[in-house]
Design an enzyme around this catalytic site. Structure first.
Site, mmCIF file in Angstrom:
data_model
loop_
_atom_site.group_PDB
_atom_site.id
_atom_site.type_symbol
_atom_site.label_atom_id
_atom_site.label_comp_id
_atom_site.label_asym_id
_atom_site.label_seq_id
_atom_site.Cartn_x
_atom_site.Cartn_y
_atom_site.Cartn_z
ATOM 1 N N HIS A 18 0.756 -1.831 0.038
ATOM 2 C CA HIS A 18 -0.266 -0.035 0.314
ATOM 3 C C HIS A 18 0.995 1.159 -0.046
ATOM 4 O O HIS A 18 0.616 2.342 -0.830
ATOM 5 C CB HIS A 18 -0.801 0.020 1.034
ATOM 6 C CG HIS A 18 -1.802 1.261 1.267
ATOM 7 N ND1 HIS A 18 -3.270 1.135 0.512
ATOM 8 C CD2 HIS A 18 -1.510 2.651 1.544
ATOM 9 C CE1 HIS A 18 -3.055 2.537 1.114
ATOM 10 N NE2 HIS A 18 -2.547 3.494 1.513
ATOM 11 N N GLU A 19 1.848 1.297 0.772
ATOM 12 C CA GLU A 19 2.591 2.538 1.078
ATOM 13 C C GLU A 19 3.803 2.599 -0.484
ATOM 14 O O GLU A 19 3.326 3.805 -0.437
ATOM 15 C CB GLU A 19 3.688 2.606 2.668
ATOM 16 C CG GLU A 19 2.046 2.145 3.910
ATOM 17 C CD GLU A 19 1.798 3.897 3.226
ATOM 18 O OE1 GLU A 19 1.546 5.126 2.942
ATOM 19 O OE2 GLU A 19 0.590 3.990 4.336
ATOM 20 N N HIS A 22 1.946 4.855 -2.951
ATOM 21 C CA HIS A 22 2.329 5.883 -2.137
ATOM 22 C C HIS A 22 3.892 7.041 -3.162
ATOM 23 O O HIS A 22 3.841 7.924 -3.960
ATOM 24 C CB HIS A 22 1.620 6.593 -1.467
ATOM 25 C CG HIS A 22 0.575 5.996 -0.520
ATOM 26 N ND1 HIS A 22 -0.436 6.730 -1.332
ATOM 27 C CD2 HIS A 22 0.026 6.149 0.460
ATOM 28 C CE1 HIS A 22 -1.923 6.574 -1.151
ATOM 29 N NE2 HIS A 22 -1.313 5.966 0.134
#
Length: 422
Positions: A18-19, A22
Site C-alpha cells: 500500500h505505502e 504512494h
C-alpha cells in the site's frame, strides 16, 4: 506463535504494498518522500537511500509514507537549540535536533529564525552567546536529525506535495489502494497455480465422491446440471445453494450428459451440519477444475472483482438496512481469523491475504477525511473550485475525519473482543 507470525507477515506485506504505491508515484511526481516507515511508534533502525529514510518502528501494525510538505509541522522554532554541521563553503549540510546525541563536529546554535522551504537560511546565536549572531545558507539536500534520532532530508518548497500538479497528487493518493487491488490479483493468480487450477463457475460436475448420493444415482464427471426442481441453474453457487436448502428431501436434477443426452434424476441430499449446528444438504460432487494457463490468469482478475462487488454490496446495505458495527472487523477480528486460516495451509493463507488486501484497498477509498478516499474528494473539490481549500479548513476536515475513524476503530475493536472472547 505460528499464528502471530503469520498475522504479522501478512499484515506487513499489505502495508508495504500500500505505502509503496504512494511512495512510487510521489517519487515519479517529483515529490520528496522523506520517510518510508514500516510499523508505528519509536524507531528501531533506519536506512537512507535515494533521498528517503526507510525506518522500521517498534509496533508492527501499520506504516506510513511521509511526503514533504504533507501534514508536516515546522521543525525549527525560535529558541530551538540545534547543532549545525557545515561544509567547506560554510553551508549547512546537517541540522541536529536530537539533544541526547550531540554531534562532535557540530556548532551549537540557538535559532532565532529559519526558513528551510524557500530562502533556505538559518539564523541564530552561536553557543547561546547573544553577541555572536550568525546567518548560514542551508544546502537544498541538507539532512535534519529529528528529536527521536530519525535522519531525514529537509523539504524545500519545490519538492513538496502541493508543488506537484493536481493529477499527480490525485494519482499519488490513489496509488496506495490501487496497489492493494493489484496485489490481490497477483495473489489470487499464485493461489490458482498452487492449487493446480481453478474451479469452474458453471454447474458442470468435476468429481463424484465415492459412496455419495451422486454416485448412487449414476452422476459422472462432465455431467452438466441445468435445472433443479424445474428451476434453471446457471452457475455452481446457485446449484449448491438449492441443494444445501434441501437436506433429506428428494429433488429432481435436470442433467445434460457429455454425449448431449438429457436426463431427469431423482436424488436425496444427505444432511450435514454447518458450524452453527444447522442442517445442510450435500450430494457429494465437486466443480470441474480448469487447469489451463490462461484460466489461472483470468481467475486472479475475476476473483478480485467478485470480492470487490461483495464488499461494495455490504457497504451499500448500510444505506438500505442501516449501519451496524458488525459489518466491520478490526485487528482483533483479523487475528482471530488467522488461526483458522493457518490451519488451512498455504492455500488458505493466500486466499485470506488477497481478501484482506482488497478490503484494505476498498476501505481506504471510502470518502472519509484522513483516508485516501477523503483526500481524493478534496482533490476533486480543488479541481472544481480551481484552488485548494485553505490549510485551516483542510486541517479541520482531516481532524474531524481522524476523530471519526478513532471512534469507529474503538467501537469495532470492542465489538470484536466481545464477539470472539466472550
Amino acid at each position: 506463535m505460528k499464528t502471530i507470525l503469520t498475522f504479522l507477515i501478512v499484515f506487513s506485506i499489505l502495508v508495504i504494498f500500500h505505502e509503496f504505491g504512494h511512495y512510487y508515484f510521489a517519487k515519479k511526481s517529483g515529490i520528496l518522500v522523506r520517510e518510508f516507515a514500516l510499523g508505528m511508534g519509536p524507531k528501531l533502525f533506519s536506512y537512507r537511500k535515494n533521498q528517503t529514510t526507510f525506518t522500521v518502528r517498534m509496533l508492527p501494525l501499520g506504516g506510513y509514507v511521509r511526503m514533504a510538505g504533507y501534514e508536516e509541522e515546522s521543525e525549527l522554532r525560535p529558541g530551538t537549540p540545534v547543532g549545525l554541521v557545515l561544509n567547506d563553503q560554510n553551508e549547512v549540510i546537517k541540522i541536529n535536533l536530537n539533544q541526547k546525541k550531540p554531534l562532535l563536529n557540530a556548532a551549537p546554535l540557538e535559532v532565532t529564525s529559519a526558513d528551510l522551504e524557500k530562502t533556505l537560511v538559518i539564523e541564530g546565536y552561536l553557543a547561546g552567546n547573544n553577541d555572536d549572531f550568525v546567518r548560514y545558507n542551508v544546502k537544498k539536500d541538507a539532512l535534519i536529525i529529528e528529536e527521536d534520532g530519525t535522519e531525514v532530508q529537509i523539504a524545500p518548497i519545490d519538492v513538496q506535495f502541493q508543488s506537484a500538479s493536481l493529477p499527480q497528487r490525485m494519482m499519488t493518493n490513489f496509488a496506495g489502494p490501487m496497489n492493494n487491488l493489484i496485489l490481490a490479483i497477483v495473489v489470487f493468480i499464485i493461489f490458482a497455480f498452487v492449487q493446480g487450477g481453478v474451479y469452474s463457475s458453471d454447474s458442470q460436475i468435476g468429481e463424484v465422491m465415492p459412496n455419495s448420493p451422486a454416485e448412487e444415482v449414476g452422476l459422472t464427471k462432465g455431467d452438466l446440471v441445468t435445472a433443479i426442481n424445474g428451476t434453471e441453474v446457471g452457475d455452481w453457487q446457485k446449484m449448491v445453494s438449492i441443494i444445501q436448502k434441501n437436506p433429506d428431501k428428494e429433488i429432481t436434477l435436470s442433467v445434460e450428459h457429455e454425449s448431449g443426452e438429457m436426463e431427469e434424476v431423482q436424488i436425496t441430499p444427505e444432511a450435514g451440519q454447518t458450524t452453527d449446528g444447522e442442517k445442510t444438504g450435500m450430494i457429494g460432487v465437486q466443480a470441474m477444475m480448469k487447469t489451463g494457463f490462461f484460466d489461472k490468469i483470468v481467475f486472479g482478475f475475476s476473483q478480485t472483482w467478485m470480492v470487490i462487488t461483495s464488499i461494495l454490496s455490504v457497504l451499500g446495505s448500510m444505506f438500505t438496512k442501516g449501519f451496524s458495527v458488525d459489518m466491520f472487523g478490526g485487528p482483533v477480528a483479523i487475528y482471530a481469523t488467522t488461526e483458522t486460516v493457518v490451519s488451512a495451509g498455504l492455500l488458505g493463507i493466500l486466499n485470506w491475504m488477497a481478501f484482506l488486501s482488497i478490503n484494505l484497498g476498498i476501505v481506504n477509498l471510502l470518502p472519509i477525511p484522513a483516508l485516501d478516499g477523503g483526500k481524493l474528494v478534496l482533490n476533486v473539490i480543488e479541481g472544481v473550485r480551481g484552488k485548494p481549500l485553505s490549510e485551516e479548513k483542510e486541517g479541520l476536515v482531516t481532524l474531524i475525519g481522524a476523530g471519526l475513524l478513532v471512534v469507529l476503530m474503538v467501537l469495532v475493536t470492542w465489538n470484536d473482543i466481545q464477539r470472539y472472547f466472550f
